[in-house]
Design a protein around this motif. Structure first.
Motif, PDB file in Angstrom:
ATOM      1  N   SER A 131       0.820  -1.215   0.000  1.00 32.76           N
ATOM      2  CA  SER A 131       0.000   0.000   0.000  1.00 32.76           C
ATOM      3  C   SER A 131       0.855   1.267   0.000  1.00 32.76           C
ATOM      4  O   SER A 131       0.433   2.292  -0.536  1.00 32.76           O
ATOM      5  N   THR A 163      -0.360  -3.849  -9.252  1.00 29.23           N
ATOM      6  CA  THR A 163      -1.143  -2.620  -9.312  1.00 29.23           C
ATOM      7  C   THR A 163      -2.613  -3.027  -9.266  1.00 29.23           C
ATOM      8  O   THR A 163      -3.034  -3.876 -10.053  1.00 29.23           O
ATOM      9  N   PRO A 164      -3.389  -2.448  -8.330  1.00 29.67           N
ATOM     10  CA  PRO A 164      -4.800  -2.835  -8.231  1.00 29.67           C
ATOM     11  C   PRO A 164      -5.573  -2.483  -9.497  1.00 29.67           C
ATOM     12  O   PRO A 164      -5.303  -1.467 -10.135  1.00 29.67           O
ATOM     13  N   ALA A 165      -6.539  -3.342  -9.812  1.00 33.25           N
ATOM     14  CA  ALA A 165      -7.412  -3.069 -10.963  1.00 33.25           C
ATOM     15  C   ALA A 165      -8.301  -1.894 -10.612  1.00 33.25           C
ATOM     16  O   ALA A 165      -8.723  -1.727  -9.472  1.00 33.25           O
ATOM     17  N   THR A 166      -8.588  -1.062 -11.615  1.00 29.00           N
ATOM     18  CA  THR A 166      -9.458   0.099 -11.353  1.00 29.00           C
ATOM     19  C   THR A 166     -10.839  -0.122 -11.884  1.00 29.00           C
ATOM     20  O   THR A 166     -11.150  -0.989 -12.591  1.00 29.00           O
ATOM     21  N   GLY A 215       1.541   2.113  -3.562  1.00 28.85           N
ATOM     22  CA  GLY A 215       0.385   2.250  -4.449  1.00 28.85           C
ATOM     23  C   GLY A 215      -0.030   0.933  -5.067  1.00 28.85           C
ATOM     24  O   GLY A 215      -0.675   0.917  -6.113  1.00 28.85           O
ATOM     25  N   LYS A 216       0.337  -0.175  -4.418  1.00 26.68           N
ATOM     26  CA  LYS A 216       0.036  -1.509  -4.944  1.00 26.68           C
ATOM     27  C   LYS A 216      -0.746  -2.318  -3.921  1.00 26.68           C
ATOM     28  O   LYS A 216      -1.034  -1.846  -2.830  1.00 26.68           O
ATOM     29  N   THR A 217      -1.073  -3.540  -4.295  1.00 28.14           N
ATOM     30  CA  THR A 217      -1.646  -4.503  -3.376  1.00 28.14           C
ATOM     31  C   THR A 217      -0.854  -5.798  -3.514  1.00 28.14           C
ATOM     32  O   THR A 217       0.051  -5.884  -4.344  1.00 28.14           O
TER      33      THR A 217
END
Length: 137
Positions: free
Chosen positions: A71, A134-137, A74-76
């Motif tokens: 986090s 990178t989280p999906a948006t 900027g990731k998960t």
């Protein structure tokens, strides 16, 4: 907020399984997560702490630590690999799990999770590796 400001670390939120297993979080950071779980309610048919419960508990701790680290980038995190060795059994009491960072990278994390009984004896050693995405948006 500018791109140069650090992102706030994610705060642990218990999932359904965590609540069902009676997990209580005591400490949380990317470097170290500590939590407890009762043996009662997590036993197999022979009255011993279920090995699957130990692994699920360990996976939660290691994954939470990985998500906290991710986090800040900027990731998960998603699980990539987990293995465990059961050293001794437990029939009652409280299990404490401590996840300690082995590696906190930009694409992967690895944590060692040690489960102990109330006497401090090691019940299980788990190693978990997570992939940072990178989280999906």
């Amino acid at each position: 907020m500018t791109g140069s400001e650090p992102l706030r670390p994610w705060t642990i939120e218990l999932g359904e399984l965590d609540r069902t297993m009676g997990v209580v979080v005591l400490e949380q950071s990317a470097e170290r997560v500590v939590a407890t779980m009762p043996v009662e309610g997590n036993r197999q048919s022979f009255g011993l702490l279920h090995g699957g419960a130990s692994m699920a508990f360990g996976e939660a701790l290691g994954s939470w630590a990985a998500v906290i680290h991710a986090s800040t980038l900027g990731k998960t995190a998603v699980g990539l690999d987990i293995s465990g060795t059961h050293h001794r059994s437990a029939r009652s009491g409280l299990v404490t799990g401590t996840a300690t960072a082995i590696h906190l990278g930009r694409t992967t994390t690895s944590h060692e999770v040690v489960l102990t009984n109330e006497e401090g004896e090691r019940l299980c050693t788990i190693r978990i590796t997570n992939l940072l995405i990178t989280p999906a948006t």
